[in-house]
Design an enzyme around this catalytic site. Structure first.
Site, PDB file in Angstrom:
ATOM      1  N   LYS A   1      -3.123   5.420  -4.272  1.00 54.02           N
ATOM      2  CA  LYS A   1      -3.764   3.848  -4.974  1.00 54.02           C
ATOM      3  C   LYS A   1      -5.222   3.955  -4.662  1.00 54.02           C
ATOM      4  O   LYS A   1      -5.572   4.279  -5.622  1.00 54.02           O
ATOM      5  CB  LYS A   1      -2.989   2.705  -4.158  1.00 54.02           C
ATOM      6  CG  LYS A   1      -3.548   1.164  -5.193  1.00 54.02           C
ATOM      7  CD  LYS A   1      -2.976   0.293  -4.844  1.00 54.02           C
ATOM      8  CE  LYS A   1      -2.927  -0.372  -3.613  1.00 54.02           C
ATOM      9  NZ  LYS A   1      -1.207  -1.872  -4.179  1.00 54.02           N
ATOM     10  N   SER A   2      -5.641   4.123  -3.250  1.00 53.80           N
ATOM     11  CA  SER A   2      -7.232   3.800  -3.470  1.00 53.80           C
ATOM     12  C   SER A   2      -7.943   5.391  -4.333  1.00 53.80           C
ATOM     13  O   SER A   2      -9.266   4.845  -4.943  1.00 53.80           O
ATOM     14  CB  SER A   2      -8.170   4.543  -2.220  1.00 53.80           C
ATOM     15  OG  SER A   2      -6.763   2.964  -1.075  1.00 53.80           O
TER      16      SER A   2
ATOM     17  N   ARG B   1      -8.968 -15.072  -1.774  1.00 54.56           N
ATOM     18  CA  ARG B   1      -9.564 -14.543  -1.057  1.00 54.56           C
ATOM     19  C   ARG B   1     -11.610 -15.063  -1.648  1.00 54.56           C
ATOM     20  O   ARG B   1     -12.234 -14.076  -2.573  1.00 54.56           O
ATOM     21  CB  ARG B   1      -9.464 -12.972  -1.173  1.00 54.56           C
ATOM     22  CG  ARG B   1      -7.559 -13.208  -1.025  1.00 54.56           C
ATOM     23  CD  ARG B   1      -7.447 -12.047  -1.285  1.00 54.56           C
ATOM     24  NE  ARG B   1      -7.601 -10.275  -0.537  1.00 54.56           N
ATOM     25  CZ  ARG B   1      -7.752  -8.632  -1.122  1.00 54.56           C
ATOM     26  NH1 ARG B   1      -6.248  -9.072  -0.951  1.00 54.56           N
ATOM     27  NH2 ARG B   1      -7.804  -8.311  -0.387  1.00 54.56           N
TER      28      ARG B   1
ATOM     29  N   ASP C   1      -0.569   1.108   9.302  1.00 59.36           N
ATOM     30  CA  ASP C   1       0.849   0.826   8.515  1.00 59.36           C
ATOM     31  C   ASP C   1       1.757   1.759   8.868  1.00 59.36           C
ATOM     32  O   ASP C   1       3.399   1.732   8.461  1.00 59.36           O
ATOM     33  CB  ASP C   1       0.224   1.867   7.206  1.00 59.36           C
ATOM     34  CG  ASP C   1      -0.425   0.095   6.223  1.00 59.36           C
ATOM     35  OD1 ASP C   1      -0.551  -1.129   7.018  1.00 59.36           O
ATOM     36  OD2 ASP C   1      -1.473   0.855   5.190  1.00 59.36           O
TER      37      ASP C   1
ATOM     38  N   GLY D   1      -7.766  -6.872  -5.222  1.00 57.06           N
ATOM     39  CA  GLY D   1      -8.773  -6.850  -3.474  1.00 57.06           C
ATOM     40  C   GLY D   1      -9.636  -5.274  -3.910  1.00 57.06           C
ATOM     41  O   GLY D   1     -11.193  -5.838  -4.190  1.00 57.06           O
TER      42      GLY D   1
ATOM     43  N   SER E   1     -15.046  -2.504   6.308  1.00 55.36           N
ATOM     44  CA  SER E   1     -14.281  -2.417   6.100  1.00 55.36           C
ATOM     45  C   SER E   1     -14.363  -1.328   4.433  1.00 55.36           C
ATOM     46  O   SER E   1     -15.760  -1.292   3.593  1.00 55.36           O
ATOM     47  CB  SER E   1     -14.763  -3.682   4.973  1.00 55.36           C
ATOM     48  OG  SER E   1     -14.272  -4.059   3.228  1.00 55.36           O
TER      49      SER E   1
ATOM     50  N   ARG F   1       7.720  -2.248   4.487  1.00 56.52           N
ATOM     51  CA  ARG F   1       7.900  -1.467   5.151  1.00 56.52           C
ATOM     52  C   ARG F   1       8.443  -1.658   6.149  1.00 56.52           C
ATOM     53  O   ARG F   1       9.008  -0.396   7.000  1.00 56.52           O
ATOM     54  CB  ARG F   1       6.196  -1.040   5.867  1.00 56.52           C
ATOM     55  CG  ARG F   1       5.129  -0.787   5.162  1.00 56.52           C
ATOM     56  CD  ARG F   1       4.074  -0.194   5.529  1.00 56.52           C
ATOM     57  NE  ARG F   1       3.031  -0.230   4.175  1.00 56.52           N
ATOM     58  CZ  ARG F   1       2.719   1.245   3.514  1.00 56.52           C
ATOM     59  NH1 ARG F   1       3.692   1.866   3.565  1.00 56.52           N
ATOM     60  NH2 ARG F   1       1.822   0.978   2.900  1.00 56.52           N
TER      61      ARG F   1
ATOM     62  N   ARG G   1       4.744  -6.767  11.993  1.00 54.87           N
ATOM     63  CA  ARG G   1       5.873  -5.988  12.366  1.00 54.87           C
ATOM     64  C   ARG G   1       5.963  -5.046  13.482  1.00 54.87           C
ATOM     65  O   ARG G   1       7.146  -4.670  13.426  1.00 54.87           O
ATOM     66  CB  ARG G   1       4.200  -4.986  11.511  1.00 54.87           C
ATOM     67  CG  ARG G   1       5.117  -4.742  10.298  1.00 54.87           C
ATOM     68  CD  ARG G   1       3.573  -3.890   9.461  1.00 54.87           C
ATOM     69  NE  ARG G   1       4.494  -4.513   8.290  1.00 54.87           N
ATOM     70  CZ  ARG G   1       3.466  -3.776   7.081  1.00 54.87           C
ATOM     71  NH1 ARG G   1       2.310  -3.226   7.358  1.00 54.87           N
ATOM     72  NH2 ARG G   1       3.304  -3.600   5.514  1.00 54.87           N
TER      73      ARG G   1
END
Length: 447
Positions: A28-29, A128, A326, A100, A173, A402, A357
């Site tokens: 995706k990135s 956000r 992740d 985002g 970030s 996940r 998680r």
């Protein structure tokens, strides 16, 4: 997290070895950045393997609104770019949906052009705060007008005479770093970003791949990224590597299911994303990198995962956490089938993901007969060896894709079937998971 309705219970049980090729979705990135940099280039950029999820399609629509031509032709995305500084003023509000990444990168792109654009998104994105991006963009000369707390909808008035910026990121970030670098493209001179902790570096690599002059050096103050403004970006042909976070599931299944041999082609091995694969090899997994190459400035390989039944527990260094955050849920599954303890530290971020998680996986593993210890930012899975995991329970997934996929992979190698209370959230990141795993021979059913 999925905004789904009816839960979809699912069950996985041990059966055949897994064999064959697993074609996982595109990263995706890199998909977002391919469209954006294609739009900022001169000429025709061709992209194959684009992740055609809603977030990325919203970015494609935004690039059209700024004057680039973006078309899908027989599975290839063709972008006719307008060049750095060539964005036209959009005629309507830019809707970035849930993304985002999309909204922050696009704000950066247009902030140093003398145009005005208004951005919005879905309810989640409108909640956000955007100040992390609009504050550094103001240093270039851009102005931003949003709702209270710096929230969307927001209008950004681009700088007429942008100046280059030197900016130290207050928090790590990749999105903020990328927004500043993209803004720096249309500012004269050197734009410099300093990050104390390295974040995903797809933007730097891809900018260099498109012909920008980007320097990256490690210094006492952190990682210093220097971009020379006003380059002419050259159109590229990009094969989007497949997402390493999605690849983790068929790879780990191949490692724990007896007799398996699974090939996962064209996986991105960017060092800021590939910590899981390094860890699996340290555990003694038979995981080979075949056909190593570079695509669009990114390292890529075909991964071959085979069962060998001789995994050993390891201690995963805390500094590796950022490159595999992740992947800890699925790593904990592999750890259950290893001999001895696997120790994971520096993982407090796992407590605040789509679910807690650590707690979710610890409960599922304990119910399946595996001893797990956990604390605020660490956990230890005491492995039971290749045939030592009992299974036989229904795991609670807490609307977390996940957790659902990890528990189902556990079921493919446990003595008794594993079920999950709801598999529907899997569609948010890996809509073809069920089909792909069944294609390899997995006994996976909706029940």
């Amino acid at each position: 997290m999925s905004g789904h309705g009816t839960p979809i219970p699912m069950t996985a049980r041990a059966g055949n070895p897994l064999k064959g090729t697993a074609d996982v979705p595109g990263d995706k990135s890199i998909s977002h950045r391919s469209l954006i940099l294609g739009a900022l280039s001169v000429g025709e950029t061709r992209v194959t393997g684009l992740l055609e999820g809603e977030d990325v399609l919203d970015t494609a629509e935004a690039m059209r609104a700024f004057g680039a031509s973006v078309e899908r032709q027989d599975g290839t995305w063709v972008v006719q770019g307008v060049g750095v500084g060539g964005f036209a003023e959009p005629g309507d509000v830019i809707d970035c949906g849930n993304s985002g990444t999309g909204v922050r990168l696009i704000m950066g792109c247009m902030a140093t052009s003398p145009i005005t654009a208004t951005f919005t998104g879905d309810a989640s994105l409108r909640g956000r705060p955007m100040g992390r991006v609009t504050e550094p963009l103001a240093l270039f000369g851009a102005q931003s007008f949003g709702r209270q707390g710096g929230r969307l909808p927001m209008t950004v008035v681009g700088a007429r005479e942008p100046v280059p910026v030197r900016y130290a990121l207050p928090v790590p970030s990749a999105q903020v770093k990328s927004a500043i670098l993209l803004a720096g493209l249309n500012a004269p001179g050197e734009t410099i970003v300093i990050e104390k902790e390295a974040t995903r570096d797809h933007t730097e690599r891809m900018l260099a791949g498109f012909g920008a002059r980007v320097g990256v050096e490690d210094s006492p103050v952190g990682r210093v990224i220097t971009l020379i403004g006003q380059p002419e970006l050259k159109a590229q042909t990009i094969v989007v590597p497949r997402d390493p976070s999605s690849a983790a599931f068929p790879v780990c299944a191949g490692i724990v299911v007896p007799g398996s041999d699974v090939l996962v082609p064209n996986i991105g091995l960017n060092p800021t994303r590939a910590g899981l694969f390094t860890t699996l090899r340290e555990m003694g997994a038979d995981l080979a990198y075949e056909n190593l190459r570079e695509e669009g400035g990114e390292p890529v390989a075909d991964l071959r995962a085979r069962f060998n039944g001789s995994l050993k527990g390891v201690e995963v260094p805390p500094e590796r956490a950022a490159s595999m955050i992740d992947e800890y849920p699925i790593l904990s599954v592999v750890a259950a089938f290893a001999e001895g303890p696997t120790i994971m530290r520096g993982v407090k971020e796992l407590r605040v993901k789509e679910s807690d998680r650590i707690d979710a996986m610890a409960r599922a593993l304990r119910a399946a007969g595996v001893e797990v210890e956990d604390g605020p930012d660490w956990w230890i899975v005491h492995g039971r060896g290749a045939d030592g995991v009992e299974g036989g329970v229904v795991a609670e997934t807490r609307l977390d894709h996940r957790i659902a996929m990890s528990c189902l992979i556990l079921g493919l190698a446990a003595r008794r079937p594993m079920s999950v209370d709801d598999g529907s959230p899997i569609a948010t990141s890996f809509p073809i998971f069920e089909t792909l795993m069944r294609g390899l021979g997995a006994d996976l059913v909706r029940a």
